[in-house]
Write a protein that holds these residues in place. Structure first.
Motif, PDB file in Angstrom:
ATOM      1  N   SER A 205      26.635  48.408  35.572  1.00  0.00           N
ATOM      2  CA  SER A 205      27.185  47.064  35.657  1.00  0.00           C
ATOM      3  C   SER A 205      26.204  46.139  34.970  1.00  0.00           C
ATOM      4  O   SER A 205      25.249  45.659  35.566  1.00  0.00           O
ATOM      5  N   SER A 211      31.135  42.339  36.752  1.00  0.00           N
ATOM      6  CA  SER A 211      31.905  43.531  36.412  1.00  0.00           C
ATOM      7  C   SER A 211      31.269  44.781  37.004  1.00  0.00           C
ATOM      8  O   SER A 211      30.054  44.897  37.060  1.00  0.00           O
ATOM      9  N   GLN A 219      38.027  49.700  36.253  1.00  0.00           N
ATOM     10  CA  GLN A 219      37.100  48.616  35.918  1.00  0.00           C
ATOM     11  C   GLN A 219      37.516  47.358  36.659  1.00  0.00           C
ATOM     12  O   GLN A 219      38.685  46.982  36.639  1.00  0.00           O
ATOM     13  N   THR A 221      36.567  43.214  37.244  1.00  0.00           N
ATOM     14  CA  THR A 221      35.833  42.007  36.868  1.00  0.00           C
ATOM     15  C   THR A 221      36.182  40.916  37.869  1.00  0.00           C
ATOM     16  O   THR A 221      37.353  40.571  38.051  1.00  0.00           O
ATOM     17  N   THR A 223      35.910  37.042  39.385  1.00  0.00           N
ATOM     18  CA  THR A 223      35.714  35.644  39.010  1.00  0.00           C
ATOM     19  C   THR A 223      36.020  34.770  40.221  1.00  0.00           C
ATOM     20  O   THR A 223      36.556  35.235  41.223  1.00  0.00           O
ATOM     21  N   TYR A 235      41.544  43.776  37.077  1.00  0.00           N
ATOM     22  CA  TYR A 235      41.118  45.175  37.054  1.00  0.00           C
ATOM     23  C   TYR A 235      42.027  46.025  36.173  1.00  0.00           C
ATOM     24  O   TYR A 235      43.176  45.681  35.895  1.00  0.00           O
ATOM     25  N   ASN A 519      29.874  38.051  30.907  1.00  0.00           N
ATOM     26  CA  ASN A 519      29.351  39.347  31.331  1.00  0.00           C
ATOM     27  C   ASN A 519      29.924  40.447  30.460  1.00  0.00           C
ATOM     28  O   ASN A 519      30.887  40.233  29.722  1.00  0.00           O
ATOM     29  N   PHE A 531      33.390  39.622  28.629  1.00  0.00           N
ATOM     30  CA  PHE A 531      34.267  38.729  29.383  1.00  0.00           C
ATOM     31  C   PHE A 531      33.655  37.337  29.415  1.00  0.00           C
ATOM     32  O   PHE A 531      32.470  37.169  29.746  1.00  0.00           O
TER      33      PHE A 531
END
Length: 565
Positions: A205, A211, A219, A221, A223, A235, A519, A531
């Motif tokens: 990560s 993430s 995966q 992420t 926020t 995801y 990230n 991202f």
């Protein structure tokens, strides 16, 4: 010490984070976008209102519950868009206005298909009175499911619901007072869709800013929703389609504030994220045991972690210990380590008292694990901006070093990240606070040294969040930052065996300008995802990625991720 979950019965802390016996978890959409999924999603919400809990556990459908006047308004388009997004289709360009469907994709046609949007009273110039989703096609008829139907006159949008009806399919015919204008077919992906292959479970990560990759290849992420502080996860299941879920609504994670969500993955497969409760500063952990269900717990209440403004970072040591480093907001900025050892025991230590770590300020602590097993965290001294490393050598004792004194790291505003290079070399990327925001790399070669990357590689002065460090599979190491002059996203990188160089990703790949919320993640096929949260587009989440060439997708439009902040 026990840790009580908001969603499951109280168990020991070891059981909560180590158990893999539970079943269920995050909703995973169909592996491929198809019209049957549209039908399933639409039907699963029949009878629900503008502010109801939807079929995925969230509230309403996009802005259905909070219209421009702060109350439910006409929300038929919100519902149709939400259904398409949940089924894995591209919703870029669609808005809360029904007429936006008339300008979507290939435009209107007259032959209905399951999954289409049916437009009513469309004027051909971007306005329509209503839109619904086709869930069945008969002999001269269609069955539709639409939001904002069957309301009470005078208070329609607040009393209306998701309603099913069967009526004529002919263009020009009427459903009540609404004239059928035509049908619009959903598009199966954006013009530049994110690659469907997720980063591998072994990928780190990187950047520790939101993430993480589960052992099953999914995966995630994380926020923070700018509108309400809710924790949001976007995801990609292995072999599936991108989707997004409001974790605050589904699991009960409190609205958060401060720094970015900080992710982790334990050796037992548990993934999770830590945040700071916006209401009281309590440290919150939200987690998914391997094979289990999402849950959330208050670590300040249960373990004694000091309240924090949101500066949090996580790492897992080689012995399996999960470390959560946080900066206190009521103790002058002390560094704390809250940790769960491999035996399942939680504890919290004040590293400022125990080791002498200076009180810190600015960005979140930046955790790391070196190749030799040394675990630690890098912060900025709030008194003088010196960069300070607090670390625990494998088999040794906690200690600390002033990296500004030791290696010449410029004084910093606290925006720092770490990554290990392909040869195990530890890189610390930091932004200077007295040199105009220059990006520096401090690294062991083998003695510690520092390079000013703004001077050497031409990296623009940066602002906003911490540099986001990364390591690509080919050995390229680097960091992504935001140009303080224009918000362009900039990648500074060192190819294996090469020289430091850089690229403006806003110019190269169309990455929206950002305030610095960035990230990274790496796919098993080598695809590098960046991202970002835009600063001039209302906080939309974007994914910039390297396929055959660099490209960018608006994840807010493509998946429905709320604006982040």
């Amino acid at each position: 010490m026990s840790v009580r979950s908001r969603r499951i019965a109280a168990k020991s802390s070891a059981t909560l984070l180590a158990s893999a016996a539970m079943v269920g978890g995050l909703l995973v959409p169909s592996a491929h976008a198809d019209t049957n999924t549209i039908v399933s999603v639409a039907n699963a919400n029949l009878g629900k209102k503008a502010c109801s809990t939807n079929s995925t556990g969230g509230t309403g459908y996009y802005s259905s519950c909070t219209g421009a006047n702060g109350a439910p308004e006409a929300w038929c388009a919100d519902f149709a868009k939400w259904v398409w997004a949940r089924a894995g289709y591209n919703v870029s360009g669609l808005t809360a206005g029904a007429g936006s469907f008339g300008r979507y994709g290939a435009g209107l046609h007259s032959t209905p298909q399951v999954g289409d949007a049916l437009l009513f009273n469309y004027d051909g110039r971007g306005y329509a009175d209503h839109v619904a989703v086709v869930t069945a096609v008969g002999n001269g008829t269609v069955t539709t499911v639409g939001g904002n139907e069957s309301g009470v006159s005078g208070n329609w949008s607040a009393t209306s619901s998701v309603h099913q009806s069967t009526h004529s399919s002919a263009v020009g015919s009427y459903y009540g007072s609404q004239r059928i204008s035509g049908y619009v077919s959903p598009q199966g992906g954006s013009s530049t869709p994110p690659p469907s292959s997720p980063p591998s479970a072994s990928a780190p990560s990187l950047g520790d800013t939101g993430s993480v990759v589960a052992e099953d290849g999914t995966q995630y992420t994380f926020t923070r929703d700018a509108a309400n502080g809710h924790l949001q996860v976007t995801y990609l299941p292995k072999g599936g389609q991108w989707a997004t879920v409001d974790m605050s609504a589904m699991v009960g994670t409190p609205a958060s504030a401060g720094g970015a969500p900080a992710t982790f993955i334990q050796q037992n497969g548990t993934i999770g994220v830590t945040t700071a409760d916006a209401a009281d500063g309590h440290l919150q952990i939200t987690y998914l045991p391997k094979g289990g269900q999402w849950a959330t717990s208050d670590l300040t209440e249960q373990v004694g972690t000091p309240v924090t403004g949101g500066g949090v970072s996580n790492t897992v040591a080689p012995d399996g210990t999960l470390y959560i480093f946080s900066r206190g907001s009521l103790d002058g900025g002390h560094l704390s380590a809250t940790y769960l050892n491999s035996a399942g025991a939680w504890a919290t230590a004040d590293m400022t008292d125990y080791v002498g770590t200076p009180v810190s300020a600015g960005g979140a602590p930046s955790a790391f694990v070196q190749k030799d097993g040394t675990v630690g965290v890098v912060t900025a001294n709030s008194a003088n901006g010196h960069v300070f490393m607090t670390y625990l050598p494998s088999g040794g004792q906690w200690a600390g070093d002033d990296m500004t004194t030791l290696a010449g790291t410029p004084v910093s505003d606290g925006n720092i990240s770490n990554v290990n290079g392909p040869d195990g070399k530890h890189y610390i990327f930091s932004r200077g606070s007295m040199n105009g925001g220059h990006l520096s790399a401090t690294y062991a070669a083998p003695g510690w040294t520092t390079t000013d990357l703004t001077n050497q590689a031409g990296t623009p002065a940066s602002a906003g969040g911490a540099p986001a460090a990364f390591l690509q599979p080919d050995g390229t190491v680097g960091a992504v930052t935001a140009n303080s002059a224009n918000g362009h996203v900039y990648m500074t990188y060192l190819p294996s065996g090469g020289q430091w160089t850089g690229a403006d990703m806003t110019t190269l790949a169309g990455t929206p300008v950002t305030g610095g919320s960035i990230n990274n993640a790496i796919a098993p096929d080598g695809t590098h995802y960046i991202f970002t949260v835009g600063s001039t587009n209302g906080g939309r989440l974007s994914a910039t990625y390297a396929g055959t060439s660099w490209a960018t997708t608006d994840m807010t439009g493509y998946v429905g991720t709320p604006a982040a902040g």
